[in-house]
Scaffold this active site. Structure first.
Site, PDB file in Angstrom:
ATOM      1  N   GLU A   1      -5.530  -1.452  -8.569  1.00 34.01           N
ATOM      2  CA  GLU A   1      -4.584  -0.487  -9.130  1.00 34.01           C
ATOM      3  C   GLU A   1      -3.402  -1.266  -9.688  1.00 34.01           C
ATOM      4  OE1 GLU A   1      -5.350   3.555  -6.573  1.00 34.01           O
ATOM      5  OE2 GLU A   1      -4.065   2.065  -5.646  1.00 34.01           O
TER       6      GLU A   1
ATOM      7  N   HIS B   1      -2.375  -3.627  -6.683  1.00 28.14           N
ATOM      8  CA  HIS B   1      -2.862  -3.164  -5.382  1.00 28.14           C
ATOM      9  C   HIS B   1      -4.358  -3.417  -5.269  1.00 28.14           C
ATOM     10  CE1 HIS B   1      -3.725   0.176  -2.328  1.00 28.14           C
ATOM     11  NE2 HIS B   1      -3.085  -0.789  -1.692  1.00 28.14           N
TER      12      HIS B   1
ATOM     13  N   ASN C   1      -5.169   5.876  -2.341  1.00 23.29           N
ATOM     14  CA  ASN C   1      -4.663   6.321  -1.041  1.00 23.29           C
ATOM     15  C   ASN C   1      -4.045   7.710  -1.088  1.00 23.29           C
ATOM     16  OD1 ASN C   1      -5.556   4.101   0.336  1.00 23.29           O
ATOM     17  ND2 ASN C   1      -3.628   2.988   0.191  1.00 23.29           N
TER      18      ASN C   1
ATOM     19  N   SER D   1       0.823  -1.214   0.000  1.00 29.99           N
ATOM     20  CA  SER D   1       0.000   0.000   0.000  1.00 29.99           C
ATOM     21  C   SER D   1       0.851   1.256   0.000  1.00 29.99           C
ATOM     22  CB  SER D   1      -0.882   0.043   1.248  1.00 29.99           C
ATOM     23  OG  SER D   1      -1.939  -0.851   1.138  1.00 29.99           O
TER      24      SER D   1
END
Ligand code: NAI
Length: 302
Positions: free
Chosen positions: A170, A158, A208, A137
């Site tokens: 992702e 991801h 994120n 992450s």
């Protein structure tokens, strides 16, 4: 002329055999989805107890899914569960699993050195065509890949928690990831029934990078006394259409995880005000108030 098996000879790998390293929350979820979509999966972890628990978890979740999906045909449902479970094998030996894999995807502890050591070892034994990917992450894919000699066959995949439910993946390409590798990872994500988006190897990728500073901004707004937690959560749910408010989301993700991510970015780019630490967040984490998983974060949980 035989020039050996150079990386340029490796084109458009169709991913069928997958090794997933780390049978925790994410790895078990990814294994479930890959096995459900006809891939042959080897799930690797450090001991058999963890692996058995992971497989039991996969079985339990599959049974819940088929109960709804095959409501009028329970036998077909059971057959599906057995078929999917047959696609999953387990191992504590990552090196031997990697030897017969088209893709090695890592979902182990979020620690750069440990991820580098793992891929450094596997690079020596995995076939030339094998693609390596990380589910990290917060760590740069480029840094993880640097312990290998397959920079062109290294990328990021991801996933989001819970993996069987969340549709997004992702797909991350570094400056060295080849187009063929990137395409293989995109195609694999689609085969899993997910919707991939293309990302660069930048902090937080897309989701994120936007979400973590947003959560921090919400905490700062509250720290300044400009809104209660409850009102900020209600405002973002009813005013912006978000399914959870930022404090609820932080508690759900885990405040220790939010702090870990923001601290990493802040160390790398201390002048960016979006990455500035928050006293309130630091205090909660220091008190062991991590959110839902510890029973208390911004809110209390039963
Ligand atoms: P977790 O703690 O649930 O699972 C990690 C697993 O890896 C554990 O079962 C552990 O025994 C195993 N492990 C650790 N070192 C190992 C090694 N050297 N070899 C084999 N197995 C090893 O962690 P979680 O939440 O599944 O996260 C894993 C990765 O996925 C991390 O990189 C994290 O940043 C990333 N991630 C986590 C998300 C989340 O919401 N939890 C979302 C997206 C990515």
């Amino acid at each position: 002329i035989c020039r050996g098996f150079s990386s340029s000879a490796v084109r458009n790998v169709v991913i069928k055999n997958v090794t997933i390293i780390g049978g925790g929350q994410m790895g078990a979820g990814i294994a479930q989805v890959a096995a459900s979509t006809g891939h042959s999966v080897t799930l690797v972890d450090t001991n058999d107890d963890i692996l058995q628990k992971a497989v039991k978890g996969i079985e339990g979740r599959l049974k819940r899914v088929v109960k709804k999906k095959f409501a009028d045909k329970p036998e077909a449902g059971e057959e599906f569960v057995q078929k999917v479970l047959q696609n999953v094998s387990t191992s504590t030996d990552a090196a031997s699993a990697a030897q017969s894999s088209d893709l090695v995807l890592e979902a182990i502890v979020e620690n750069l050195k440990i991820k580098q050591d793992l891929f450094g070892q596997l690079d020596k034994v995995a076939p030339a065509h094998t693609i390596f990917a990380s589910n990290t992450s917060s760590l740069p894919i480029t840094d993880i890949a640097s312990s290998t000699n397959r920079l062109d066959r290294f990328g990021g995949l991801h996933f989001f928690n819970p993996v069987p439910v969340m549709k997004l993946v992702e797909v991350i390409g570094t400056s060295a990831t080849s187009q063929d590798t990137f395409d293989s990872l995109l195609n694999f994500s689609k085969k899993l029934g997910k919707t991939p988006v293309s990302c660069k190897d930048t902090p937080g990728f897309i989701v994120n990078r936007l979400l973590v500073p947003y959560m921090l901004e919400a905490i700062r707004l509250h720290e300044r006394g400009h809104g209660s937690k409850e009102d900020i959560d209600i405002a973002m749910k009813l005013g912006a259409g978000y399914p959870m408010g930022p404090f609820e989301l932080g508690d759900y993700v885990g405040l220790d995880t939010v702090k870990f991510i923001i601290d990493g970015w802040s160390a790398a780019d201390p002048s960016n005000p979006l990455f500035a630490p928050s006293e309130m967040l630091n205090k909660l984490v220091a008190e062991g108030k991590y959110g839902k998983k510890s029973g208390e974060g911004f809110y209390k949980y039963k």
